[in-house]
Design an enzyme around this catalytic site. Structure first.
Site, PDB file in Angstrom:
ATOM      1  N   CYS A  57       0.357   0.577  10.334  1.00 48.74           N
ATOM      2  CA  CYS A  57      -0.028  -0.487   9.405  1.00 48.74           C
ATOM      3  C   CYS A  57       1.151  -1.275   8.837  1.00 48.74           C
ATOM      4  CB  CYS A  57      -0.846   0.102   8.265  1.00 48.74           C
ATOM      5  SG  CYS A  57      -1.490  -1.196   7.166  1.00 48.74           S
ATOM      6  N   CYS A  66     -19.701   1.297   8.417  1.00 48.88           N
ATOM      7  CA  CYS A  66     -18.913   0.741   9.514  1.00 48.88           C
ATOM      8  C   CYS A  66     -17.693   1.644   9.675  1.00 48.88           C
ATOM      9  CB  CYS A  66     -18.499  -0.690   9.176  1.00 48.88           C
ATOM     10  SG  CYS A  66     -17.385  -1.441  10.382  1.00 48.88           S
ATOM     11  N   CYS A  98       0.195   5.130   6.837  1.00 47.73           N
ATOM     12  CA  CYS A  98      -0.457   4.937   8.140  1.00 47.73           C
ATOM     13  C   CYS A  98       0.561   4.338   9.112  1.00 47.73           C
ATOM     14  CB  CYS A  98      -1.661   4.021   8.000  1.00 47.73           C
ATOM     15  SG  CYS A  98      -2.844   4.553   6.726  1.00 47.73           S
ATOM     16  N   ARG A 147     -18.112  -2.927  17.942  1.00 46.46           N
ATOM     17  CA  ARG A 147     -17.305  -4.132  17.705  1.00 46.46           C
ATOM     18  C   ARG A 147     -15.995  -4.101  18.490  1.00 46.46           C
ATOM     19  NH1 ARG A 147     -17.332  -4.579  12.109  1.00 46.46           N
ATOM     20  NH2 ARG A 147     -19.330  -5.578  12.442  1.00 46.46           N
ATOM     21  N   CYS A 155       0.837  -1.203   0.000  1.00 48.56           N
ATOM     22  CA  CYS A 155       0.000   0.000   0.000  1.00 48.56           C
ATOM     23  C   CYS A 155       0.875   1.256   0.000  1.00 48.56           C
ATOM     24  CB  CYS A 155      -0.904  -0.001   1.226  1.00 48.56           C
ATOM     25  SG  CYS A 155      -2.034   1.416   1.273  1.00 48.56           S
ATOM     26  N   CYS A 201     -16.065  -9.891   5.810  1.00 50.71           N
ATOM     27  CA  CYS A 201     -15.492  -8.638   5.331  1.00 50.71           C
ATOM     28  C   CYS A 201     -14.232  -8.920   4.519  1.00 50.71           C
ATOM     29  CB  CYS A 201     -15.158  -7.732   6.513  1.00 50.71           C
ATOM     30  SG  CYS A 201     -14.665  -6.060   6.009  1.00 50.71           S
TER      31      CYS A 201
END
Length: 336
Positions: free
Chosen positions: A59, A188, A56, A260, A52, A96
């Site tokens: 991550c 979400c 972030c 969650r 990616c 997901c």
């Protein structure tokens, strides 16, 4: 009555109550608006891992960090559908699919994801995606393919955001949520604690979520799982009391939202997780991995459910009976 006009001071006052008072208040709200003892079991699969371009700080899939994560292209459709079937057989009702993209591009990979959405939907699972930023047209295509929910976390407060991510803006995040909501896909969106943020950042993030035009249908509360090679590798573990404050405050602010208990659960004994369920958490991710980080497996969670007397929430519980959930092949009519 559901409120989207909370003031920052109101959120702050709720969050900073003595923790036992806060949990008691949240438990009462939970009992009034939710089926206590019912927890949705979700499974998250990385359908495209690593590489990616984002930065972030938490991550392991960012290309610029050396974390040992092996990048792979989009998984074969059949492999994804088989994983969804295994998740369903193990008790999950939401599946997901995550792709390490900065944003969705209109190409063959997106067309393949749309087909995966339809196929998973046809298994009778609520299908969710987290693919990075989407525009209105792409959100509409996902809806037509049968997507039930879209995950796009705010991560932290607007004020702290640039300390964690510089390759996109907070408004980019909010725009994606707006596109998803306009398409009629359930939203979400939650965040991560343990990034080095302050209590004020946590309060501000919860305030942003609770004052969106409509409350997110689901709010994941993640505890940072530090990964070697990322800038946040040396962050200390988040305590259960910090998780309780986040979960309980979210429950009070957003009574009908699924809250969650997400990343970080692997490090939590059943006793700590039980406190989180008492405080209003009513959804978990189950399965060996959350994208690339460890997570309790299905057998461990089945044992926890038995110990605590929890029952799994059914798919499409909030969809009116007789409503049709779109899919390219056989559309599912809820309750039929």
């Amino acid at each position: 009555m559901l409120r989207t006009d909370w003031t920052l001071d109101e959120v702050k006052a709720i969050y900073h109550q003595p923790v036992l008072e806060l949990v008691a208040q949240a438990a009462a709200v939970h009992k009034e608006h939710q089926t206590t003892g019912e927890v949705q079991v979700c499974t998250l699969l990385s359908v495209k891992t690593g590489g990616c371009p984002e930065d972030c700080a938490y991550c392991p899939q960012a290309a610029r960090y050396h974390t040992g994560v092996q990048a792979h292209k989009l998984l074969p459709d059949a492999e994804v559908i088989a994983a969804a079937q295994r998740a369903k057989d193990s008790g999950s009702t939401r599946f997901c699919m995550g792709a390490a993209w900065r944003e969705v591009r209109d190409n063959r990979d997106f067309d393949r994801v749309l087909n995966m959405v339809t196929e998973v939907n046809n298994l009778g699972l609520e299908v969710c995606c987290t693919l990075g930023m989407v525009n209105e047209y792409q959100a509409e295509r996902l809806k037509q393919a049968g997507l039930y929910a879209y995950n796009h976390n705010l991560d932290t407060s607007a004020e702290n955001y640039s300390n964690i991510i510089t390759t996109r803006t907070y408004d980019d995040r909010l725009d994606t949520l707006e596109h998803v909501r306009k398409a009629g896909i359930s939203v979400c969106s939650g965040g991560i604690i343990g990034l080095g943020e302050t209590d004020e950042d946590r309060v501000a993030m919860l305030h942003t979520l609770a004052t969106l035009p409509a409350h997110p249908e689901s709010v994941p509360v993640n505890a940072l799982v530090p990964v070697q090679g990322t800038p946040l590798a040396d962050q200390p573990r988040v305590s259960v009391w910090e998780m309780l404050r986040m979960i309980a405050t979210a429950r009070i602010l957003m009574p009908k939202t699924m809250v969650r208990l997400s990343a970080g659960r692997q490090e939590m004994p059943v006793s700590e997780q039980a406190l989180c369920f008492l405080a209003g958490a009513n959804s978990i991710f189950s399965g060996e991995k959350l994208l690339t980080t460890p997570n309790p497996d299905f057998d461990a969670d089945k044992q926890m459910f038995a110990t605590l007397g929890l029952t799994p929430r059914k798919s499409f519980k909030d969809v009116p009976v007789g409503a049709t959930v779109l899919g390219k092949a056989e559309a599912i009519t809820v309750g039929a």
